[in-house]
Design an enzyme around this catalytic site. Structure first.
Site, mmCIF file in Angstrom:
data_model
loop_
_atom_site.group_PDB
_atom_site.id
_atom_site.type_symbol
_atom_site.label_atom_id
_atom_site.label_comp_id
_atom_site.label_asym_id
_atom_site.label_seq_id
_atom_site.Cartn_x
_atom_site.Cartn_y
_atom_site.Cartn_z
ATOM 1 N N LYS A 241 29.385 34.903 38.528
ATOM 2 C CA LYS A 241 30.158 35.434 37.649
ATOM 3 C C LYS A 241 31.461 34.851 37.399
ATOM 4 C CE LYS A 241 32.916 39.076 39.096
ATOM 5 N NZ LYS A 241 34.610 39.070 38.775
ATOM 6 N N ASN A 242 32.078 34.478 38.418
ATOM 7 C CA ASN A 242 33.634 33.690 38.157
ATOM 8 C C ASN A 242 33.509 32.514 37.829
ATOM 9 O OD1 ASN A 242 34.588 36.396 38.971
ATOM 10 N ND2 ASN A 242 35.134 35.694 41.078
ATOM 11 N N ARG B 129 39.787 42.093 33.677
ATOM 12 C CA ARG B 129 41.089 41.306 33.693
ATOM 13 C C ARG B 129 40.992 40.158 33.121
ATOM 14 N NH1 ARG B 129 45.333 42.722 36.472
ATOM 15 N NH2 ARG B 129 45.642 40.605 36.599
ATOM 16 N N CYS C 169 45.553 46.405 39.303
ATOM 17 C CA CYS C 169 44.119 46.991 39.517
ATOM 18 C C CYS C 169 44.088 47.588 41.158
ATOM 19 C CB CYS C 169 43.008 46.149 39.059
ATOM 20 S SG CYS C 169 42.806 44.746 40.289
ATOM 21 N N ARG D 53 48.737 41.930 40.596
ATOM 22 C CA ARG D 53 48.111 41.045 40.010
ATOM 23 C C ARG D 53 48.651 40.449 38.704
ATOM 24 N NH1 ARG D 53 41.380 41.628 40.102
ATOM 25 N NH2 ARG D 53 41.695 39.470 39.865
ATOM 26 N N ASP E 155 37.014 37.755 48.479
ATOM 27 C CA ASP E 155 35.860 38.305 47.849
ATOM 28 C C ASP E 155 34.987 38.710 48.906
ATOM 29 O OD1 ASP E 155 37.246 38.521 45.428
ATOM 30 O OD2 ASP E 155 36.077 36.900 44.570
ATOM 31 N N ILE F 194 45.515 37.339 50.511
ATOM 32 C CA ILE F 194 45.451 37.162 48.694
ATOM 33 C C ILE F 194 46.019 38.237 48.007
ATOM 34 C CG2 ILE F 194 44.298 36.052 46.793
ATOM 35 C CD1 ILE F 194 44.363 34.049 49.246
ATOM 36 N N ARG G 221 29.497 45.285 37.653
ATOM 37 C CA ARG G 221 30.425 44.295 36.989
ATOM 38 C C ARG G 221 30.241 43.084 37.542
ATOM 39 N NH1 ARG G 221 35.668 45.127 38.623
ATOM 40 N NH2 ARG G 221 35.658 42.916 37.724
HETATM 41 N N1 EPU Z 1 49.328 35.554 41.131
HETATM 42 C C1 EPU Z 1 50.611 35.576 40.752
HETATM 43 N N2 EPU Z 1 50.922 35.258 39.385
HETATM 44 C C2 EPU Z 1 49.809 34.847 38.393
HETATM 45 C C3 EPU Z 1 48.490 34.680 39.055
HETATM 46 C C4 EPU Z 1 48.275 35.211 40.373
HETATM 47 O O1 EPU Z 1 51.463 35.938 41.424
HETATM 48 O O2 EPU Z 1 50.124 34.583 37.438
HETATM 49 C C5 EPU Z 1 49.055 36.009 42.593
HETATM 50 C C6 EPU Z 1 47.989 36.918 42.856
HETATM 51 O O3 EPU Z 1 48.577 38.371 42.654
HETATM 52 C C7 EPU Z 1 47.121 36.741 44.201
HETATM 53 C C8 EPU Z 1 47.029 35.181 44.034
HETATM 54 O O4 EPU Z 1 48.188 34.868 42.981
HETATM 55 O O5 EPU Z 1 48.133 37.223 44.903
HETATM 56 C C9 EPU Z 1 46.008 34.623 43.806
HETATM 57 O O6 EPU Z 1 45.339 35.447 42.743
HETATM 58 P P1 EPU Z 1 44.509 34.641 41.535
HETATM 59 O O7 EPU Z 1 45.247 34.394 40.131
HETATM 60 O O8 EPU Z 1 43.883 33.412 42.348
HETATM 61 O O9 EPU Z 1 43.128 35.594 41.274
HETATM 62 P P2 EPU Z 1 42.461 35.800 39.824
HETATM 63 O O10 EPU Z 1 42.511 34.547 39.030
HETATM 64 O O11 EPU Z 1 43.051 36.812 39.083
HETATM 65 C C10 EPU Z 1 40.229 35.134 40.880
HETATM 66 C C11 EPU Z 1 38.694 35.901 40.961
HETATM 67 C C12 EPU Z 1 38.931 37.074 41.947
HETATM 68 C C13 EPU Z 1 39.238 36.677 43.228
HETATM 69 C C14 EPU Z 1 40.494 35.794 43.177
HETATM 70 C C15 EPU Z 1 40.927 35.041 44.382
HETATM 71 C C16 EPU Z 1 37.829 35.596 38.634
HETATM 72 C C17 EPU Z 1 37.625 36.052 37.349
HETATM 73 N N3 EPU Z 1 38.205 36.562 39.684
HETATM 74 O O12 EPU Z 1 40.898 36.286 40.396
HETATM 75 O O13 EPU Z 1 37.603 37.798 41.987
HETATM 76 O O14 EPU Z 1 39.291 37.672 44.212
HETATM 77 O O15 EPU Z 1 40.387 34.647 41.971
HETATM 78 O O16 EPU Z 1 39.979 34.111 44.694
HETATM 79 O O17 EPU Z 1 37.700 34.392 39.106
HETATM 80 C C18 EPU Z 1 35.948 39.313 42.023
HETATM 81 O O18 EPU Z 1 35.201 38.759 41.791
HETATM 82 O O19 EPU Z 1 35.649 40.447 42.674
HETATM 83 C C19 EPU Z 1 37.353 39.127 42.185
HETATM 84 C C20 EPU Z 1 38.376 40.027 41.945
#
Ligand code: EPU
Length: 416
Positions: A22-23, A92, A116, A121, A304, A326, A396
């Site tokens: 998915k990701n 998201r 969420c 996030r 995850d 995280i 999802r």
């Molecule tokens: N963060 C910030 N500012 C930002 C972006 C992130 O403070 O602008 C923080 C977040 O709040 C968090 C940390 O950085 O504490 C890491 O978040 P990240 O941005 O890496 O998460 P994401 O990109 O929103 C993806 C996956 C998630 C997975 C996380 C961590 C996708 C579509 N989603 O989310 O997947 O948990 O990386 O590995 O790639 C899932 O598949 O169930 C899922 C939630």
């Protein structure tokens, strides 16, 4: 809404085929926006988040055809720069269109994703990165409005390694003028896959998979044919299920290279794991040993997989301390697992799990994808019946999860 009903106490044995990730699929399908012409993607999982991505892209003007696990996208007709609230609130990851829209159409209006179930996030690092490339950014009426006559390569430092943040800025930078260097970039396999897809389209990206990614801007990209990598979290979920039930499960179409931390941790609990090419075998043991774990950015133990692992620790021998580093609120499954008889105490970002000899089936529900998966796992070893309500989240991110579990001996059904 559908429910999944699981009857516990059956050992899982047999072969399960892992779907595309998915990701990885989400950013890669979205990267089709960067070229005119027909892109072809294989091994795309059949998931609600993929449906949302297709809806989003067709809303932006792309032409899309799907057949089995193949998705074809031609973004030549891209003519709308707005990602509306109604789509973004369901997924998201829609924020990933921000970078490509500014790169292609010079402007974007994308609904701000809210917090969420698992945390606030924020997207501040996506915005900081895009501003660093020269985009003008304003937040108005709940939308991010970004524009740039041209994007220019720059040094971007991420204070926190962010997966979709790295992907978003990488996609914006491929068509920027000059060289962009992303520092403290996330290192996940999904980022490497996106960089490979983009490079096959003609981009010039180096260093994906390390903390420093260099992107030399090019003037245009061409369409690509690309196969989505296997889903390491789906694979990890089935591996935990095998260990949990003392089963003997073979995963096919998996990528053991992406599962290092999960394999190490499962071995410490006593499971036997071997792999050969794209096949991973997991042999569970009668006794599960408690281990402590801490979630970390890749290549550390994935957040995850935390909920699924907590279920394993709930019935292990001893006490396990699980730290979630995280996301600030990723223990949603704990109250439901406690209702099933688990002995878990939370203090801040740490859960202390004392193994119990049995869980007991109950009606349960979760508001997050991986938490929902953990409840199915709990149901597999609980005494009696577990009814997992609100299957929406599972759909999802897990393709036909009940069919895959039934195929390896679980007594499980979806009730409409
Ligand atoms: N963060 C910030 N500012 C930002 C972006 C992130 O403070 O602008 C923080 C977040 O709040 C968090 C940390 O950085 O504490 C890491 O978040 P990240 O941005 O890496 O998460 P994401 O990109 O929103 C993806 C996956 C998630 C997975 C996380 C961590 C996708 C579509 N989603 O989310 O997947 O948990 O990386 O590995 O790639 C899932 O598949 O169930 C899922 C939630």
């Amino acid at each position: 809404m559908d429910k999944i009903i699981v009857e516990g106490g059956h050992r899982l044995c047999g072969e399960v085929r892992i779907s595309g990730a998915k990701n990885a699929a989400l950013p890669i399908l979205i990267s089709s926006m960067l070229a005119d012409g027909m892109n072809t993607y294989a091994n795309v999982p059949n998931l609600r988040d993929i449906d949302s991505t297709i809806l989003l892209l067709s809303n932006l003007g792309a032409r899309i055809e799907t057949s089995g696990d193949t998705v074809q996208i031609d973004a030549g007709g891209l003519n709308n720069f707005e990602a509306p609230y109604d789509i973004v609130r369901k997924m998201r990851a829609s924020i990933l269109v921000l970078g490509p829209l500014v790169a292609r159409l010079k402007k974007a209006r994308v609904s701000m994703p809210g917090g969420c179930a698992i945390g606030a996030r924020p997207i501040n690092l996506h915005l900081k990165g895009l501003a660093g490339l020269g985009a003008n950014i304003e937040i108005k009426h709940g939308y991010v409005e970004a524009s740039a006559d041209e994007l220019n390569g720059a040094e971007i430092y991420f204070d926190i390694a962010t997966v979709t943040g790295t992907e978003n800025i990488m996609m914006a930078a491929v068509l920027a003028k000059g060289t962009t260097v992303l520092r403290n970039a996330a290192r996940d396999p999904e980022i490497i896959a996106l960089a490979e897809a983009l490079n096959q389209m003609g981009a010039d990206i180096h260093g994906a998979g390390t903390t420093v990614i260099t992107i030399n801007g090019v003037s245009s990209l061409k369409p690509v044919s690309f196969r989505i990598i296997p889903d390491r979290i789906e694979a990890g979920t089935f591996m935990v299920a095998a260990a949990l039930t003392g089963g003997n499960v073979t995963l096919v179409n998996a990528e053991p290279d992406h599962l290092g931390a999960v394999i190490d941790m499962l071995r410490l609990t006593g499971a036997e794991i071997s792999h050969d090419g794209k096949t991973v075998k997991v042999q569970g043991k009668e006794t599960i040993t408690s281990v402590d774990l801490k979630t970390q950015p890749y290549p550390g133990f994935p957040t995850d997989m935390q909920a699924q692992f907590m279920v394993l620790m709930s019935v292990a021998n001893g006490t396990s301390v699980i730290s979630e580093t995280i996301f600030e609120n990723r223990f949603i499954h704990v109250s439901e697992l406690k209702r099933m008889g688990a002995d878990i105490t939370i203090s801040g970002n740490t859960a202390t799990v004392k193994g119990v000899s049995k869980l007991s089936g109950a009606p349960v529900m979760a508001t997050d994808l991986r938490a929902s998966a953990s409840l199915i796992l709990a149901g597999l070893v609980a005494e009696g019946q577990t009814k997992v309500n609100r299957v929406y989240h599972l759909d999802r991110g897990y393709q036909a999860i009940e069919k895959k579990f039934a195929g390896i001996g679980a007594v499980i059904e979806r009730v409409r």
